[in-house]
Write a protein that holds these residues in place. Sequence first.
Motif, PDB file in Angstrom:
ATOM      1  N   GLU A   6       4.713 -12.697  -5.015  1.00 24.61           N
ATOM      2  CA  GLU A   6       5.343 -11.716  -5.276  1.00 24.61           C
ATOM      3  C   GLU A   6       5.041 -10.930  -5.966  1.00 24.61           C
ATOM      4  OE1 GLU A   6       9.613 -13.738  -6.273  1.00 24.61           O
ATOM      5  OE2 GLU A   6       8.818 -12.846  -8.093  1.00 24.61           O
ATOM      6  N   ILE A   7       4.581 -10.801  -6.531  1.00 17.97           N
ATOM      7  CA  ILE A   7       4.206  -8.716  -6.787  1.00 17.97           C
ATOM      8  C   ILE A   7       3.997  -7.561  -5.891  1.00 17.97           C
ATOM      9  CG2 ILE A   7       2.488  -7.401  -8.834  1.00 17.97           C
ATOM     10  CD1 ILE A   7       2.402 -10.143 -10.139  1.00 17.97           C
ATOM     11  N   GLY A   8       2.864  -8.013  -5.053  1.00 20.27           N
ATOM     12  CA  GLY A   8       3.389  -7.208  -3.713  1.00 20.27           C
ATOM     13  C   GLY A   8       3.413  -7.223  -2.392  1.00 20.27           C
ATOM     14  N   SER A   9       4.652  -8.131  -3.283  1.00 17.84           N
ATOM     15  CA  SER A   9       5.675  -8.406  -2.093  1.00 17.84           C
ATOM     16  C   SER A   9       6.891  -7.246  -2.976  1.00 17.84           C
ATOM     17  CB  SER A   9       6.798  -9.719  -2.535  1.00 17.84           C
ATOM     18  OG  SER A   9       5.576 -10.569  -1.277  1.00 17.84           O
ATOM     19  N   TRP A  10       6.917  -7.160  -4.476  1.00 16.21           N
ATOM     20  CA  TRP A  10       7.746  -6.240  -4.957  1.00 16.21           C
ATOM     21  C   TRP A  10       7.132  -4.480  -4.528  1.00 16.21           C
ATOM     22  CZ3 TRP A  10      11.664  -8.901  -4.401  1.00 16.21           C
ATOM     23  CH2 TRP A  10      11.228  -9.927  -5.142  1.00 16.21           C
ATOM     24  N   ILE A  11       6.330  -4.507  -4.403  1.00 21.54           N
ATOM     25  CA  ILE A  11       5.169  -3.188  -4.368  1.00 21.54           C
ATOM     26  C   ILE A  11       5.881  -3.052  -2.888  1.00 21.54           C
ATOM     27  CG2 ILE A  11       2.849  -1.420  -3.949  1.00 21.54           C
ATOM     28  CD1 ILE A  11       2.248  -3.615  -6.240  1.00 21.54           C
ATOM     29  N   GLY A  12       5.402  -3.418  -1.944  1.00 17.38           N
ATOM     30  CA  GLY A  12       5.401  -3.281  -0.297  1.00 17.38           C
ATOM     31  C   GLY A  12       7.166  -3.460  -0.367  1.00 17.38           C
TER      32      GLY A  12
END
Length: 436
Positions: A242-248
Amino acid sequence: MGIFKIEGGIPLKGEITPQGAKNEALQILCAVLLTPEKVIINNIPDIIDINKLITLLGNLGVKIQKTGSGSYTFQADEVNLQYLETEAFKKEGGSLRGSIMIVGPLLARFGRGYIPKPGGDKIGRRRLDTHFEGFINLGAKFRYNREDHFYGVEATDGLTGADMLLDEASVTGTANIVMAAVLAKGRTTIYNAACEPYLQQLCKMLNAMGANITGVGSNLLTIEGVESLGGCEHRILPDMIEIGSWIGLAAMTRSEITIKNVSWENLGVIPNTFRKLGITLEKRGDDIYIPAHVDGYEVKTDIDGSILTIADAPWPGFTPDLLSIVLVVATQARGDVLIHQKMFESRLFFVDKLIDMGAKIMLCDPHRAVVMGHDFKSQLKATTMSSPDIRAGISLLIAALSAKGTSTIQNIEQIDRGYERIDERLRAIGAHIIRA
């Protein structure tokens, strides 16, 4: 079936806190079956897949009490093994990939464990051989009913420690074998073990319950079997996917976003992988700050000038669950990126939906795609699409939030399987998204 309607092209701003890690929770919840004592687990995500597993545990006879938001107490002191032979179990167990991890604890504590062929994302073949070969090495007898697609393992005289070299560094396979081995007689060594942070968390929890596991964080685990395990309290890590999703999301929508309490030490190469795409992200305490990329982001080539290749690999390599996000983010980068999805042969097939939105993507084969970035000179166009799996679903949602016009995403239950109240949390930072 629910849908999302998304008005795209609107910059977002604010703070967002990641949910508890889905992939850790699936392992941790199964581990409560190893003891008759109370186990307290905090930061459990409120998502479909986890709630299905909690329901399954309840039907198995586990006493479950919700004590707060994301906090539960579990006590498996009256497990009903007859439930494993019911049609209801075949249906419930078969609808959830993570249900496979109840087998190891049941085998260790009760001498038998059964599971129907698990469900989950349709992203390609997901073999179970590693799990069952590990159980067989520990002395269990394996059987498979091809007509009902039903797996079973039994060890009437208990399990015995063994040395094993896993044929693949499977996260769920390693977790299942570890949970079986903690109550086996003698020593077990597992080489080529998965060493993801979530597997490390499972080992730490088991040690807190009285297990004796060493080598945690490496690919060689040594387990000295113990007679029994006790209760403990455990907190689940924030979800790195999810953290990577928010970065994207921040990069694609050119938004200023702060991701709170990310547990930086457990993110591995994720921040640097996004930096290779030209995305600026700053470490502020235990938060990630992403400024608005008003001038876009430029892909870094390899040292010799070759096209940047981003590929998945076992930890500490880049997680395959974020390749879909990286692919979407690359559609608006300045430069080209080769995405190499090694693990699953169907995970890149959602790119046709991005191509319909105007993305420049060449699918080389089931495992590789070249993305030619637009540098925001050509905005993606809104469209109607369907979410094929959890990670493709969130990638399409990010694309829709960056696109011009109003998009519709169908089959959003796939997104809800892995992301908690995503529409509410996105609205809180300014997104125009409606659940219908």
